[in-house]
Design a protein around this motif. Structure first.
Motif, PDB file in Angstrom:
ATOM      1  N   LEU A  83    -104.058  -3.034  21.239  1.00 32.15           N
ATOM      2  CA  LEU A  83    -105.111  -3.624  22.070  1.00 32.15           C
ATOM      3  C   LEU A  83    -105.447  -5.034  21.603  1.00 32.15           C
ATOM      4  CD1 LEU A  83    -107.463  -0.475  22.210  1.00 32.15           C
ATOM      5  CD2 LEU A  83    -105.848  -1.223  23.960  1.00 32.15           C
ATOM      6  N   ASP A  84    -104.502  -5.697  20.989  1.00 32.82           N
ATOM      7  CA  ASP A  84    -104.745  -7.032  20.437  1.00 32.82           C
ATOM      8  C   ASP A  84    -105.234  -8.003  21.519  1.00 32.82           C
ATOM      9  OD1 ASP A  84    -103.723  -5.829  18.233  1.00 32.82           O
ATOM     10  OD2 ASP A  84    -101.833  -6.935  18.213  1.00 32.82           O
ATOM     11  N   ASN A  85    -106.221  -8.825  21.112  1.00 30.42           N
ATOM     12  CA  ASN A  85    -106.744  -9.901  21.971  1.00 30.42           C
ATOM     13  C   ASN A  85    -107.429  -9.402  23.244  1.00 30.42           C
ATOM     14  OD1 ASN A  85    -105.590 -11.945  20.203  1.00 30.42           O
ATOM     15  ND2 ASN A  85    -103.598 -11.448  21.120  1.00 30.42           N
ATOM     16  N   CYS A  86    -107.733  -8.118  23.302  1.00 30.70           N
ATOM     17  CA  CYS A  86    -108.501  -7.610  24.440  1.00 30.70           C
ATOM     18  C   CYS A  86    -109.985  -7.972  24.272  1.00 30.70           C
ATOM     19  CB  CYS A  86    -108.367  -6.088  24.548  1.00 30.70           C
ATOM     20  SG  CYS A  86    -106.709  -5.525  24.969  1.00 30.70           S
ATOM     21  N   ARG A  87    -110.691  -8.015  25.370  1.00 30.59           N
ATOM     22  CA  ARG A  87    -112.117  -8.312  25.289  1.00 30.59           C
ATOM     23  C   ARG A  87    -112.898  -7.041  24.958  1.00 30.59           C
ATOM     24  NH1 ARG A  87    -113.659 -12.324  30.373  1.00 30.59           N
ATOM     25  NH2 ARG A  87    -112.368 -14.096  29.730  1.00 30.59           N
ATOM     26  N   SER A  88    -113.819  -7.179  24.048  1.00 26.29           N
ATOM     27  CA  SER A  88    -114.671  -6.044  23.703  1.00 26.29           C
ATOM     28  C   SER A  88    -116.058  -6.258  24.313  1.00 26.29           C
ATOM     29  CB  SER A  88    -114.789  -5.890  22.188  1.00 26.29           C
ATOM     30  OG  SER A  88    -115.386  -7.046  21.623  1.00 26.29           O
ATOM     31  N   ASP A  89    -116.738  -5.168  24.571  1.00 25.92           N
ATOM     32  CA  ASP A  89    -118.082  -5.217  25.152  1.00 25.92           C
ATOM     33  C   ASP A  89    -119.092  -5.033  24.024  1.00 25.92           C
ATOM     34  OD1 ASP A  89    -120.325  -5.163  26.713  1.00 25.92           O
ATOM     35  OD2 ASP A  89    -119.898  -3.213  27.633  1.00 25.92           O
ATOM     36  N   ASP A  90    -119.709  -6.162  23.632  1.00 28.63           N
ATOM     37  CA  ASP A  90    -120.680  -6.147  22.549  1.00 28.63           C
ATOM     38  C   ASP A  90    -120.073  -5.551  21.268  1.00 28.63           C
ATOM     39  OD1 ASP A  90    -123.105  -6.618  21.309  1.00 28.63           O
ATOM     40  OD2 ASP A  90    -123.967  -4.682  21.925  1.00 28.63           O
ATOM     41  N   GLY A  91    -118.818  -5.923  21.030  1.00 28.60           N
ATOM     42  CA  GLY A  91    -118.151  -5.470  19.821  1.00 28.60           C
ATOM     43  C   GLY A  91    -117.613  -4.054  19.910  1.00 28.60           C
ATOM     44  N   LYS A  92    -117.542  -3.508  21.122  1.00 28.67           N
ATOM     45  CA  LYS A  92    -117.044  -2.152  21.307  1.00 28.67           C
ATOM     46  C   LYS A  92    -115.865  -2.186  22.284  1.00 28.67           C
ATOM     47  CE  LYS A  92    -121.748  -0.371  20.858  1.00 28.67           C
ATOM     48  NZ  LYS A  92    -122.828   0.379  21.552  1.00 28.67           N
ATOM     49  N   VAL A  93    -114.828  -1.372  21.994  1.00 29.30           N
ATOM     50  CA  VAL A  93    -113.657  -1.296  22.875  1.00 29.30           C
ATOM     51  C   VAL A  93    -113.830  -0.090  23.791  1.00 29.30           C
ATOM     52  CG1 VAL A  93    -111.168  -1.036  23.014  1.00 29.30           C
ATOM     53  CG2 VAL A  93    -112.173  -2.394  21.185  1.00 29.30           C
ATOM     54  N   ILE A  94    -114.060  -0.392  25.085  1.00 30.71           N
ATOM     55  CA  ILE A  94    -114.280   0.675  26.061  1.00 30.71           C
ATOM     56  C   ILE A  94    -112.935   1.321  26.427  1.00 30.71           C
ATOM     57  CG2 ILE A  94    -115.112   1.188  28.397  1.00 30.71           C
ATOM     58  CD1 ILE A  94    -117.013  -1.180  28.129  1.00 30.71           C
ATOM     59  N   GLY A  95    -112.943   2.642  26.523  1.00 27.01           N
ATOM     60  CA  GLY A  95    -111.734   3.363  26.915  1.00 27.01           C
ATOM     61  C   GLY A  95    -111.028   4.007  25.738  1.00 27.01           C
ATOM     62  N   LEU A  96    -111.318   3.537  24.532  1.00 23.02           N
ATOM     63  CA  LEU A  96    -110.699   4.139  23.350  1.00 23.02           C
ATOM     64  C   LEU A  96    -111.492   5.390  22.984  1.00 23.02           C
ATOM     65  CD1 LEU A  96    -108.568   3.901  21.119  1.00 23.02           C
ATOM     66  CD2 LEU A  96    -110.225   2.557  19.800  1.00 23.02           C
ATOM     67  N   SER A 122    -112.987  -9.164  18.566  1.00 19.64           N
ATOM     68  CA  SER A 122    -114.415  -9.453  18.306  1.00 19.64           C
ATOM     69  C   SER A 122    -115.217  -8.218  17.921  1.00 19.64           C
ATOM     70  CB  SER A 122    -115.068 -10.115  19.539  1.00 19.64           C
ATOM     71  OG  SER A 122    -114.404 -11.336  19.853  1.00 19.64           O
ATOM     72  N   LEU A 123    -114.588  -7.302  17.195  1.00 19.78           N
ATOM     73  CA  LEU A 123    -115.301  -6.117  16.723  1.00 19.78           C
ATOM     74  C   LEU A 123    -116.355  -6.494  15.675  1.00 19.78           C
ATOM     75  CD1 LEU A 123    -112.733  -3.208  16.206  1.00 19.78           C
ATOM     76  CD2 LEU A 123    -114.543  -3.367  17.925  1.00 19.78           C
ATOM     77  N   LEU A 124    -117.555  -5.918  15.822  1.00 21.84           N
ATOM     78  CA  LEU A 124    -118.625  -6.130  14.844  1.00 21.84           C
ATOM     79  C   LEU A 124    -118.711  -4.961  13.868  1.00 21.84           C
ATOM     80  CD1 LEU A 124    -121.393  -7.530  17.244  1.00 21.84           C
ATOM     81  CD2 LEU A 124    -119.901  -8.817  15.702  1.00 21.84           C
ATOM     82  N   SER A 125    -118.309  -3.778  14.334  1.00 19.09           N
ATOM     83  CA  SER A 125    -118.329  -2.577  13.501  1.00 19.09           C
ATOM     84  C   SER A 125    -117.343  -1.572  14.056  1.00 19.09           C
ATOM     85  CB  SER A 125    -119.737  -1.966  13.458  1.00 19.09           C
ATOM     86  OG  SER A 125    -120.023  -1.336  14.698  1.00 19.09           O
ATOM     87  N   MET A 126    -117.194  -0.452  13.364  1.00 21.08           N
ATOM     88  CA  MET A 126    -116.275   0.604  13.810  1.00 21.08           C
ATOM     89  C   MET A 126    -117.040   1.863  14.170  1.00 21.08           C
ATOM     90  SD  MET A 126    -113.226  -0.018  11.058  1.00 21.08           S
ATOM     91  CE  MET A 126    -114.409  -0.310   9.743  1.00 21.08           C
ATOM     92  N   SER A 127    -118.296   1.673  14.504  1.00 13.74           N
ATOM     93  CA  SER A 127    -119.152   2.822  14.799  1.00 13.74           C
ATOM     94  C   SER A 127    -118.684   3.614  16.014  1.00 13.74           C
ATOM     95  CB  SER A 127    -120.605   2.362  15.003  1.00 13.74           C
ATOM     96  OG  SER A 127    -120.671   1.427  16.075  1.00 13.74           O
ATOM     97  N   ASN A 128    -117.968   2.952  16.942  1.00 22.22           N
ATOM     98  CA  ASN A 128    -117.497   3.652  18.139  1.00 22.22           C
ATOM     99  C   ASN A 128    -116.046   4.132  18.026  1.00 22.22           C
ATOM    100  OD1 ASN A 128    -119.912   3.417  19.644  1.00 22.22           O
ATOM    101  ND2 ASN A 128    -119.369   1.330  20.279  1.00 22.22           N
ATOM    102  N   LEU A 129    -115.501   4.065  16.832  1.00 20.79           N
ATOM    103  CA  LEU A 129    -114.120   4.528  16.639  1.00 20.79           C
ATOM    104  C   LEU A 129    -114.079   6.041  16.829  1.00 20.79           C
ATOM    105  CD1 LEU A 129    -111.312   3.333  15.776  1.00 20.79           C
ATOM    106  CD2 LEU A 129    -111.855   4.137  13.470  1.00 20.79           C
ATOM    107  N   PRO A 130    -113.209   6.556  17.704  1.00 14.89           N
ATOM    108  CA  PRO A 130    -113.148   8.005  17.944  1.00 14.89           C
ATOM    109  C   PRO A 130    -112.493   8.742  16.779  1.00 14.89           C
ATOM    110  CG  PRO A 130    -111.429   6.911  19.176  1.00 14.89           C
ATOM    111  CD  PRO A 130    -112.244   5.826  18.558  1.00 14.89           C
TER     112      PRO A 130
END
Length: 236
Positions: free
Chosen positions: A7-20, A36-44
């Motif tokens: 998912l390189d260079n994809c746009r994140s929503d407020d530092g979160k990758v939607i769909g993962l 542009s990840l700020l944290s990994m809190s949404n990592l599944p």
């Protein structure tokens, strides 16, 4: 069934990758470089994940999420993030299989005794920033890739063997030709000797003739007439 996801260079929503999501339960390789990840809190939850690429993001902490959601991680790349302190890496102690960690271009690498401190904190590590504790560089390829290269080399060896066989066959052909030429040379010599022998026999036969007959025969061979014959003609 997806095992690799980039998912390189994809746009994140407020530092979160939607769909993962955890639907990618068989994922073994995940790359999220410069998103542009700020944290990994949404990592599944990804129990089978082995390699995680997170370079060139804005991560400054929260690494405890990795131990919870990627417990079998072996390679982690955090190059170009906002990690400043050795203590920020302490949650990685809970990743027993972690063998390689990259922190290039992170502020933490500027600390005194940085490498010694990280290897002490994370004894399970083999490579830090591409080198082991003895400054030996990590291999570029994995064993599977090396196996493929070995097969290619084997193919090259077989091709070389075929080339050598072709060259040997050409040499054998050259030897056969040389042998035929030598035989022809021998045959020519034998023919010359036979001709010489015949001439010698003729010479010997001439020697047995009376002197007059021999002289007459020689003149006949040369196309001349015997003077005695001319005298006989004049008398007639």
């Amino acid at each position: 069934q997806v095992k690799e996801l980039v998912l390189d260079n994809c746009r994140s929503d407020d530092g979160k990758v939607i769909g993962l999501s955890s639907d990618f339960e068989n994922l073994e390789f995940l790359s999220m470089i410069n998103v542009s990840l700020l944290s990994m809190s949404n990592l599944p939850k990804l129990n089978k994940l082995r390699k995680l690429e997170l370079s060139d993001n804005r991560i400054s902490g929260g690494l405890e999420v990795l131990a919870e959601r990627t417990p079998n991680l072996t390679h982690l790349n955090l190059s170009g993030n906002k990690i400043k302190d050795i203590n920020t890496l302490e949650p990685l102690k809970k990743l027993p299989n972690l063998r390689s960690l990259d922190l290039f271009n992170c502020e933490v690498t500027m600390l005194i005794n940085y490498r010694e401190s990280v290897f002490t904190l994370l004894p399970q590590l083999t490579y830090l920033d591409g080198f082991d504790a003895d400054e030996q560089e990590a291999p570029d390829s994995d064993p599977e890739a090396d196996g493929d290269e070995g097969e290619e080399e084997g193919d090259d060896v077989e091709e070389d063997d075929l080339d050598e066989e072709v060259i040997d066959d050409e040499d054998d052909d050259d030897d056969d030709l040389e042998g035929e030429e030598e035989e022809d040379g021998v045959d020519d010599e034998e023919e010359d000797e036979e001709e010489d022998g015949e001439e010698d026999e003729e010479d010997e036969a001439d020697d047995d003739l009376p002197r007059g007959e021999k002289r007459k025969r020689n003149l006949e061979d040369e196309g001349e007439e015997d003077p005695e014959d001319e005298d006989d003609d004049e008398d007639d």
